[in-house]
Structure formats: structure tokens, C-alpha cells
Design an enzyme around this catalytic site. Structure first.
Site, mmCIF file in Angstrom:
data_model
loop_
_atom_site.group_PDB
_atom_site.id
_atom_site.type_symbol
_atom_site.label_atom_id
_atom_site.label_comp_id
_atom_site.label_asym_id
_atom_site.label_seq_id
_atom_site.Cartn_x
_atom_site.Cartn_y
_atom_site.Cartn_z
ATOM 1 N N LYS A 299 0.831 -1.202 0.000
ATOM 2 C CA LYS A 299 0.000 0.000 0.000
ATOM 3 C C LYS A 299 0.868 1.255 0.000
ATOM 4 O O LYS A 299 2.079 1.194 0.240
ATOM 5 C CB LYS A 299 -0.887 0.018 1.251
ATOM 6 C CG LYS A 299 -2.007 -1.018 1.228
ATOM 7 C CD LYS A 299 -2.923 -0.866 2.419
ATOM 8 C CE LYS A 299 -4.046 -1.887 2.374
ATOM 9 N NZ LYS A 299 -4.991 -1.684 1.266
ATOM 10 N N ARG A 377 -10.519 -11.336 0.724
ATOM 11 C CA ARG A 377 -11.344 -12.336 0.048
ATOM 12 C C ARG A 377 -10.708 -13.728 0.116
ATOM 13 O O ARG A 377 -11.403 -14.729 0.019
ATOM 14 C CB ARG A 377 -11.605 -11.908 -1.411
ATOM 15 C CG ARG A 377 -10.406 -11.833 -2.289
ATOM 16 C CD ARG A 377 -10.646 -11.035 -3.564
ATOM 17 N NE ARG A 377 -10.683 -9.595 -3.314
ATOM 18 C CZ ARG A 377 -10.946 -8.670 -4.233
ATOM 19 N NH1 ARG A 377 -11.218 -9.029 -5.473
ATOM 20 N NH2 ARG A 377 -10.941 -7.393 -3.925
HETATM 21 N N1 BES Z 1 -8.424 -3.787 3.591
HETATM 22 C C1 BES Z 1 -8.459 -3.311 2.252
HETATM 23 C C2 BES Z 1 -9.697 -2.484 1.949
HETATM 24 C C3 BES Z 1 -9.812 -1.179 2.684
HETATM 25 C C4 BES Z 1 -9.383 -0.007 2.099
HETATM 26 C C5 BES Z 1 -10.409 -1.119 3.932
HETATM 27 C C6 BES Z 1 -9.515 1.183 2.777
HETATM 28 C C7 BES Z 1 -10.543 0.074 4.606
HETATM 29 C C8 BES Z 1 -10.102 1.226 4.022
HETATM 30 C C9 BES Z 1 -8.440 -4.502 1.307
HETATM 31 O O1 BES Z 1 -7.706 -5.594 1.736
HETATM 32 C C10 BES Z 1 -7.772 -4.045 0.043
HETATM 33 O O2 BES Z 1 -6.643 -3.699 0.101
HETATM 34 N N2 BES Z 1 -8.520 -4.041 -1.045
HETATM 35 C C11 BES Z 1 -7.996 -3.632 -2.291
HETATM 36 C C12 BES Z 1 -8.480 -4.582 -3.350
HETATM 37 C C13 BES Z 1 -7.834 -4.402 -4.691
HETATM 38 C C14 BES Z 1 -6.367 -4.732 -4.613
HETATM 39 C C15 BES Z 1 -8.527 -5.293 -5.690
HETATM 40 C C16 BES Z 1 -8.463 -2.211 -2.594
HETATM 41 O O3 BES Z 1 -9.617 -1.906 -2.296
HETATM 42 O O4 BES Z 1 -7.667 -1.423 -3.058
HETATM 43 MN MN MN Z 2 -5.662 -5.424 1.299
#
Ligand code: BES
Ligand code: MN
Ligand code: ZN
Length: 523
Positions: A299, A377
């Protein structure tokens, strides 16, 4: 909590420092003078009531109302000093006090939150909320909502503050009174509200705890504490890494590979003592990523800052089980309730799962992991597959799953994904009653093709252009046992917020605890 005591009475205490009075727009003179403010805006009956009060306070009340140009509309609120330094009256506008109008619990929850905030601002130790104008038919719901609002507003997370940087809190007493109260009944309503609020606070604490202080083993220990409390009615089973491996939960294990912290799946079961014919088996599945760095698909520095919140789904389900374990036996659910929590960190080391890797999930399907940040997921895939042998009637999962859902709905609403219209309605109603919002988003099979993989059965991200929250939900659907009613709640937005309301502070909200408790109670 603990700093707040709420009691119910037929009469207002004489020695309070803050007196709160709800006033409704209907108590103004009528539509013609809707824009009028100050004393003249009040209908004769209310003016008379206030006048009598004002005689005790040498006219401070009337001049205060004039001064602030207060008009009694919903959410209009004003505090008036009544001459003595520690004596305030708070007029708090509400939509209606009419017995004909069904009361809006959420408005009264916010009213309650405001009562607490006013008490804090004026540093009042003893607060009297005068509810004589509340119609008897609505009293129970309103008392419940106000109590919940007061308790939730008083929430603080101080575990990591030294004593001198803690904001000072003093114990406060709130007396809710009305001549028409059946105080026993009302006290019961207030106690139920307190338990609900306390369970939401329980979830908030878990989410607010720094990620190195709350690792997968700590979630398991929290679940153990719930189950092992005497008379909890709850049993626990936990699977460790070796057991998960034997079982074939390779998607969860893949996520945990980059972390020094061991993954687990823990399973709590509540069974009602007397099983009725109507008894359903409800399985609640909560995402428990105690820290989400994104893994090798790391991230941004911005994105990393709030990722301790990634176990909010798990916290929500633990909050629900916590509430059940503490309910008076007679009030406990008539349904069987399971909480299933797959938990792991998503970190980076030399053994991390790599974009391009393929794993076989618990239900036998193979997954191409193209983005290690789509880890939630993967945990849920194995947890949902595991429910196969539970013979569930209904599965509801909650997960901070996608930024896409947050982009679509912001931080006030959670996304709701289901093919089951009745389940959809039930959850929306339950959420409404709990003061939370769920918004249905598409689980449209036309987007199924976006998660087709060229090397495995399915891939863990959608192809360009497909809606991210939907493709994530469609991914989960692949692991839900056939013919089981299932709904997915994407709580990425509302689980952790930077602006709340009268009773929700910025940070963890405990979202979902209230909704799911209502859902189970209404099922
Ligand atoms: N935990 C995150 C989603 C999230 C983002 C929760 C911001 C709370 C605040 C999740 O694991 C994630 O990183 N999702 C990705 C998915 C993508 C890589 C397909 C996302 O939403 O960017
Ligand atoms: Mn994630
Ligand atoms: Zn995540």
C-alpha cells in the site's frame, strides 16, 4: 463506559446541574410563524410550561431563548445558563413529540449523544432529561435510543494514553424522567441499550488497538474470553496453522506466509437452550486481518496508516457474541448463532505469497493471486468454504473488503450484496433500527467474467473496468455453499471514520454490532 449511570424515574431530580428538555417543531405557534425564533416562536402550551420553569430562574430562561433566537426544529439545540454558574437548561429540538408519529430511533440516539456532549461541555455531574412530553406509547423506544446515545457518546479509547494526556472524565448521572413511566419497564429498556452500546464499544476497542498489540492470537484470545465466561452459553473451537494446513485452508495460509504472526481460524457457537421449530442456524463470518500492509502489492504510506482497522469485521462478530454472552437468559436469541473468524496479518518477508502464485482453497477451487492486497477475500474464501459442514440457514459476512466500496458509498453506508431479496430487506430494516445504513449494490453475474483466470479457476482481482466491490463480492460467492442464504457487508467505509456524529467519534465505530443484534432478534 462505566463513567455513565442512567436511571429512570417518575419525577425529575431537584438537584441537577443540567436540565434537558426536548421541544418539537409542532410546539411552535404553527406554520405561519415557522421562521419565528425566540420566545414568540413557542406555542402557548410550551410557553406556559417554560414560563412556570422560568419563574424559578428569575427570567433567565426567557431572556436566554430570546438571546439565542432559538427555534424548536429538529437538531436545533441551545444551552441557556440559568443564572447560577453550574446550572444550565438545554433545549433540544426534535421532529415530533406526537403520539401519532412513529418515533425515529436514530434521532433520539443523536439526542442522547448530544445530552452527553452538553454534560461534558458544562461539566455537569448530574443531568436531568425531562421526558414528560414524550407520549407513553413511544417511551420505551425513546428511552432505549437516548440511553444508547449517551453510552456510545461517552466512549473513549485511553488504553495507550498516559494519565496526564487523558481527557479528564468524571462520573455522570443521567436521570430520565416522566410521570407516565413504568420505571421497571424503562429500566429494562435502558439496560438493554447499555449492553448494546457496551458491545459496540467492545468492537471499537479491538479496532482501535494498535496492530502490534492486537495480532491474530489476540483475536483468538478475545474469543476465548467470551466463550469461557461463566454462563456464556458459547463454545469455541480454534484451528492453528497445522490444523488449517491439514484442512486445506490454503488461501488463508497464503496470506499469512509473509508474517511472523501465526494465522488462526476460530469458531464460536451459541445454541439456544430451548430449541424451537423456528430455530435457524445463522453463521456470521468476520474478516480478521489484524494489519494489512498490502503484502508485496504494498500500500501507499497514506493507505498504511489506518490498516489496523482491517479486522473490523471480526471485531463486529465478536461484539455480537459478547452481547449474547451477557444478555439475561430470557432475552437471548432463539436462533443458533455462530461466529467464524479467519485471522492473519498481511505482511512482507522472504516467504511472502507472490503475485502470480496459485493456491487451492478449502472448497477445492484454485485461485490465482495477482494482487496480494486483495487478501481479505482469500481469508473469507476459506472461512465461507468451511461453513459447508455447518449446514447453515443464513450466512452473513462483514469485511473491510474494498476501497471501491468506500469510494462508492463514503463512510456513512456499508455496501450490501446478496441475491436474496428477503434477506436484503431484513438486513436493511435491522440496520435502520440500529441507526446504521446498508445500501444494496449489485452482485451481477455479468461481472463474473472479470475474475476469470487464465491459469486457475478464478483470480483474486477483477479485470480492468469491472466494479471492484462487486467483483470482490462475486469472488466470495464462489465459496458460499450451494442453497444457503448469504449476504456480504462491505464495511470498509463506515468501520473506521474521520468524522462521526453526536455519538460516534472519529476512529473505530463498532459498525455492524447493532445491526446484527437487531437482525438476529428480528429473525
Ligand atoms: N483492507 C483493504 C480495503 C480497505 C481499504 C479497507 C480502505 C478500509 C479502508 C483490502 O484488503 C484491500 O486492500 N482491497 C484492495 C483490493 C484491490 C487490490 C482489488 C483495494 O480496495 O484497493
Ligand atoms: Mn488489502
Ligand atoms: Zn484488507
Amino acid at each position: 463506559m462505566g463513567q455513565v449511570k442512567i436511571s429512570l424515574s417518575k419525577s425529575a431530580p431537584e438537584d441537577c446541574e443540567l436540565l434537558v428538555l426536548p421541544v418539537s417543531a409542532a410546539q411552535t405557534k404553527g406554520s405561519k410563524s415557522k421562521s419565528a425564533t425566540g420566545w414568540s416562536a413557542f406555542a402557548p402550551s410550551l410557553r406556559q410550561q417554560l414560563k412556570e420553569l422560568d419563574q424559578e430562574f428569575d427570567g433567565y430562561l426567557k431572556s436566554g431563548i430570546e438571546h439565542f433566537e432559538f427555534s424548536p426544529g429538529a437538531f436545533n439545540r441551545v444551552s441557556i445558563n440559568l443564572g447560577e454558574p453550574d446550572l444550565f437548561l438545554r433545549l433540544s429540538g426534535v421532529t415530533s413529540l406526537d403520539a401519532q408519529d412513529p418515533p425515529d430511533a436514530q434521532e433520539w440516539r443523536r439526542f442522547g449523544g448530544d445530552v452527553w456532549k452538553a454534560a461534558k461541555e458544562h461539566n455537569s455531574k448530574k443531568v436531568s432529561v425531562v421526558l414528560d412530553s414524550v407520549p407513553a406509547t413511544n417511551a420505551r423506544l425513546i428511552v432505549e435510543a437516548i440511553s444508547e446515545g449517551i453510552h456510545l457518546a461517552s466512549y473513549q479509547f485511553n488504553d495507550f494514553k498516559s494519565s496526564n494526556s487523558r481527557s479528564k472524565t468524571s462520573a455522570r448521572t443521567f436521570v430520565l424522567s416522566s410521570q407516565s413511566f413504568n420505571t421497571r419497564q424503562m429500566s429494562k429498556a435502558a439496560a438493554l441499550a447499555e449492553l448494546r452500546a457496551e458491545s459496540t464499544a467492545f468492537a471499537r476497542d479491538l479496532v482501535n488497538t494498535p496492530p502490534s498489540n492486537l495480532q491474530p492470537r489476540d483475536l483468538v484470545a478475545t474469543a476465548r474470553k467470551i466463550a469461557s465466561k461463566k454462563g456464556s452459553g458459547i463454545t469455541q473451537r480454534t484451528f492453528n496453522r497445522a490444523q488449517l494446513s491439514k484442512m486445506g485452508a490454503n488461501a488463508l495460509l497464503a496470506v499469512s506466509r509473509g508474517s511472523d504472526a501465526a494465522p488462526y481460524m476460530t469458531h464460536l457457537v451459541y445454541k439456544p437452550v430451548n430449541r424451537s421449530k423456528r430455530c435457524k442456524r445463522v453463521v456470521l463470518v468476520g474478516k480478521g486481518v489484524t494489519y494489512d500492509s498490502g503484502g508485496l502489492s504494498i500500500k501507499t504510506r497514506q493507505g498504511l496508516m489506518t490498516m489496523k482497522c482491517d479486522m473490523a469485521g471480526a471485531a463486529c462478530m465478536l461484539g455480537v457474541m459478547h452481547a449474547i454472552s451477557r444478555m439475561p437468559k430470557a432475552d437471548r436469541p432463539t436462533h443458533e448463532v455462530h461466529a467464524l473468524i479467519p485471522t492473519s496479518e498481511n505482511m512482507i518477508n522472504g516467504s511472502s505469497v507472490k503475485p502470480g502464485d496459485v493456491v487451492r482453497a478449502l472448497n477445492g477451487k484454485t485461485i490465482e493471486i495477482l494482487n496480494t492486497d486483495a487478501e481479505g477475500r482469500l481469508l473469507l474464501a476459506d472461512a465461507l468454504s468451511y461453513t459447508e459442514k455447518l449446514d447453515a440457514d443464513i450466512i452473513v459476512d462483514a469485511a473491510t473488503l474494498t476501497g471501491a466500496c468506500m469510494a462508492a458509498l463514503g463512510s456513512k453506508l456499508a455496501g450490501l450484496f446478496t441475491d436474496d431479496d428477503d434477506l436484503c430487506d431484513m438486513l436493511i430494516t435491522a440496520a435502520h433500527d440500529a441507526g446504521e445504513k446498508l445500501w444494496p449494490l449489485p452482485l451481477d453475474s455479468e461481472y463474473r467474467s472479470a475474475i476469470k483466470s487464465s491459469v486457475a479457476d478464478i483470480k483474486n482481482i477483477g479485470s480492468g473496468g469491472a466494479p471492484g466491490a462487486t467483483t470482490a463480492a462475486l469472488f466470495l460467492k464462489e465459496f458460499v455453499p450451494e442453497d444457503v442464504r448469504w449476504a456480504h457487508l462491505d464495511i470498509a467505509g463506515p468501520a473506521f471514520v474521520d468524522s462521526g456524529n453526536e455519538y460516534i467519534q472519529p476512529s473505530a465505530t463498532g459498525f455492524g454490532v447493532g445491526t446484527l443484534l437487531q437482525f438476529i432478534a428480528q429473525l
